[in-house]
Design a protein around this motif. Sequence first.
Motif: not given
Length: 241
Positions: A28-47, A111-120
């Motif tokens: 679960v953690t690895a899957t969530a981290l991967l989902i967060g990596a995709v979301l975080g990358t997109v959000v980081a690019i946006a910011k 993963g959505i939660i993780s993505g918000s931290y990975q974006a930063e």
Amino acid sequence: MTTLELLGFGQNGWGALLLVATLMTLAVTATALLIGAVLGTVVAIAKLSGNLLLVSLGNIYTTVFRGVPELLIIYLIYFGGSSAVTAVGQWMGYEGFLGLPSFAAGALAVGIISGSYQAEVYRGAYLAIAKGELEAASAIGMNRMLRLRRVVMPQVLRFAIPGLGNVWQLTLKDSALISVTGLAELMRTSQVAAGSTRQYFLFYIVGGILYLVLTSLSDRLFNRAERRANRSMPAAAMGQA
């Protein structure tokens, strides 16, 4: 039953179930981290884009999902998502309740939660790259994609590893909240074992120890990855970074 029998791998022991639950927690953690990596990358690019609309959307995402309690997000994704899927099914003529799979809903929510931290983390890693390196890459004729592959990505990865280690630990602990969906991960299995045997102290302590083992091993892996990523960097440059 003795403690060894309760924690053993025999017919009445909980050892096998706890081991499977630990592996489920890692999955679960690895899957969530991967989902967060995709979301975080997109959000980081946006910011980092400089576009007012994209920057605003990125800020809203990171503010909301870092500010709202994690358990509330899991409830919204699992129970709210199940209600939405059921409504769509009824609209298509299906009768009955359609629930989201616990693993998928839990991994998506965390993963959505993780993505918000990975974006930063990714945004900060990009900003840590020396502008002179990007200017030098442009000066020697590198196009945008080549700069991204040869200069930006290796540097972002190097600067992001410490932050990603912290995000992994956060995601690992957040995975315990998925127990509310009924998924048999480590926290849920510890609860079931404690309730079934009335050995609450024993199984909650064992669950805590297993989480500590996971976090300790994770720390070692990320520290090794950080050293490996920095192996070609001079000591002075690493100190400045």
